[in-house]
Scaffold this active site. Sequence first.
Site, PDB file in Angstrom:
ATOM      1  N   LYS A 106       0.857  -1.188   0.000  1.00 55.88           N
ATOM      2  CA  LYS A 106       0.000   0.000   0.000  1.00 55.88           C
ATOM      3  C   LYS A 106       0.887   1.229   0.000  1.00 55.88           C
ATOM      4  O   LYS A 106       2.017   1.185   0.501  1.00 55.88           O
ATOM      5  CB  LYS A 106      -0.889   0.028   1.246  1.00 55.88           C
ATOM      6  CG  LYS A 106      -2.116   0.890   1.083  1.00 55.88           C
ATOM      7  CD  LYS A 106      -3.184   0.111   0.364  1.00 55.88           C
ATOM      8  CE  LYS A 106      -4.443   0.893   0.129  1.00 55.88           C
ATOM      9  NZ  LYS A 106      -5.520  -0.017  -0.295  1.00 55.88           N
ATOM     10  N   GLY A 218     -20.693   6.723   1.723  1.00 56.22           N
ATOM     11  CA  GLY A 218     -19.596   7.088   0.826  1.00 56.22           C
ATOM     12  C   GLY A 218     -20.096   7.285  -0.592  1.00 56.22           C
ATOM     13  O   GLY A 218     -20.991   6.570  -1.061  1.00 56.22           O
ATOM     14  N   GLY A 220     -17.645   7.922  -3.167  1.00 49.66           N
ATOM     15  CA  GLY A 220     -16.436   7.854  -4.001  1.00 49.66           C
ATOM     16  C   GLY A 220     -16.629   6.748  -5.030  1.00 49.66           C
ATOM     17  O   GLY A 220     -17.754   6.343  -5.320  1.00 49.66           O
ATOM     18  N   ASN A 221     -15.524   6.247  -5.558  1.00 45.35           N
ATOM     19  CA  ASN A 221     -15.614   5.220  -6.600  1.00 45.35           C
ATOM     20  C   ASN A 221     -16.431   4.016  -6.124  1.00 45.35           C
ATOM     21  O   ASN A 221     -17.332   3.542  -6.827  1.00 45.35           O
ATOM     22  CB  ASN A 221     -14.192   4.801  -7.006  1.00 45.35           C
ATOM     23  CG  ASN A 221     -14.217   3.713  -8.057  1.00 45.35           C
ATOM     24  OD1 ASN A 221     -14.292   2.527  -7.739  1.00 45.35           O
ATOM     25  ND2 ASN A 221     -14.189   4.098  -9.323  1.00 45.35           N
ATOM     26  N   ALA A 222     -16.156   3.522  -4.928  1.00 40.57           N
ATOM     27  CA  ALA A 222     -16.850   2.324  -4.448  1.00 40.57           C
ATOM     28  C   ALA A 222     -18.316   2.623  -4.138  1.00 40.57           C
ATOM     29  O   ALA A 222     -19.217   1.915  -4.611  1.00 40.57           O
ATOM     30  CB  ALA A 222     -16.134   1.789  -3.210  1.00 40.57           C
ATOM     31  N   GLY A 223     -18.570   3.661  -3.361  1.00 41.44           N
ATOM     32  CA  GLY A 223     -19.927   3.961  -2.917  1.00 41.44           C
ATOM     33  C   GLY A 223     -20.861   4.334  -4.058  1.00 41.44           C
ATOM     34  O   GLY A 223     -21.996   3.858  -4.131  1.00 41.44           O
TER      35      GLY A 223
HETATM   36  N1  GLU Z   1      -7.102   0.117  -3.641  1.00 44.21           N
HETATM   37  C1  GLU Z   1      -7.839  -1.089  -3.919  1.00 44.21           C
HETATM   38  C2  GLU Z   1      -7.914  -1.979  -2.692  1.00 44.21           C
HETATM   39  O1  GLU Z   1      -7.771  -1.538  -1.575  1.00 44.21           O
HETATM   40  C3  GLU Z   1      -7.305  -1.797  -5.148  1.00 44.21           C
HETATM   41  C4  GLU Z   1      -5.887  -2.253  -5.051  1.00 44.21           C
HETATM   42  C5  GLU Z   1      -5.310  -2.747  -6.355  1.00 44.21           C
HETATM   43  O2  GLU Z   1      -6.029  -2.829  -7.318  1.00 44.21           O
HETATM   44  O3  GLU Z   1      -4.125  -3.057  -6.357  1.00 44.21           O
HETATM   45  O4  GLU Z   1      -8.182  -3.139  -2.790  1.00 44.21           O
END
Ligand code: GLU
Length: 421
Positions: A106, A218, A220-223
């Site tokens: 990360k 949320g 954002g992209n997910a919500g």
């Molecule tokens: N940021 C996303 C996660 O937390 C995707 C990570 C990725 O695709 O490497 O799973």
Amino acid sequence: MPEELNPFKIAQEQLDEAASVMGLDEQAHQILREPMRTLTVTIPVKMKDGKTHTFQGFRVQYNDARGPAKGGIRFHPQESLDTVKALSAWMTWKTSLANIPFGGAKGGIICDTKQMNEDELQALSRGYIRAIGKFIGPNIDIPAPDVYTTPQIMAWMMDEYDNIVRHNEPGVITGKPLEVWGSEGRSDSTAMGGLFVMREAAKTLGIDLKTAKIAVQGFGNAGKYAYTLSKKLFGANVVAISDSEGAIYDDKGLDLAKLEKAKTDTGSVQGYEGGKKLTNEQLLESEVDILIPAAIENQITGKNADKINAKLVLELANGPVTPDADKILHERGILDLPDFLVNSGGVIGSYFEWVQNINGYYWPADEVYQKLDKIITKSFADTMSTKKAYDDKGTKITPRTAAYIIAVDRVAKAMKARGWY
Ligand code: GLU
């Protein structure tokens, strides 16, 4: 931040719990309690006022026994090394549970994107890649988007990396725009995967998605995609949604055009015409069948877990439920499905993008979604059957611990095969 809300402490506590239930080898446990590699970088950026501002960034490669480290980059004013460490651990369990050939990583930069213009953002993104460039690559560590990072940012980052290595290397980063070889289906794959899990969990619980009430925290992209796809795939009724400013609730269901208008006109979903304004806390406690936290960590804690009314909690965000809340939800008979299962559609989509980049051969969206469905549905089934196997033996465990047992076992076996212990 109080110690019990420190995400890395939480990640270690969750691992310890699984390790004790599964009887994990103590040497493997010690390796897995800490990241393998932690990088802190300083990134000077010339800002619009002509002055150079020094940003701090991180990249943590938690474990790469099963494949190159993989995970997103967050741009957040409250970013911290401990948060990035926790998120990199969760990425390790996420890729392992999905059984895709990656480890976990990360990244993060302490910054407030809302205060920056596009040139500053581009300079910061490129500066970050110059700082971590020696440590990433398609077979080393592959970043992706996360909170407040976008496909455009991924494109700048890839371009900077290409300049360093002097050739095109699309497989170095995923979540790219389609023009520079992102994958069809990647932009909504996090939410899509989560909704495949929702479909399976609803079957298990006997929830009819056509009549169920859903709340999403949320936008954002997910919500946002969780909201639009719930309607599109299942005709489901999303009655509440929020952003960082607050929430909006309408029993009859929320209208996308009106939500988007509220966002553009007022900057928040709270500007929605009609409906009832709620706080983010009230959204979490609203009378719904399914609650989807899709924002940030530590939202359902020991303080509000006994006020959650949903039958199913789908953790589309990373780390939204603390360990004490996890126990309370479980005791109250609420099915809380863990983040590294529910939101694994994002990294599974990234895996498909990486495979396509490496092969230079691209698939249509329906193929991506079908493959995603197969992998994530299996992860859900594996999690539930592992839980059942332990429950039947008389050791009652949460779905999170079950998912940990599967994921940790795979990583431990890979480390053993490599001779790490
Ligand atoms: N940021 C996303 C996660 O937390 C995707 C990570 C990725 O695709 O490497 O799973």
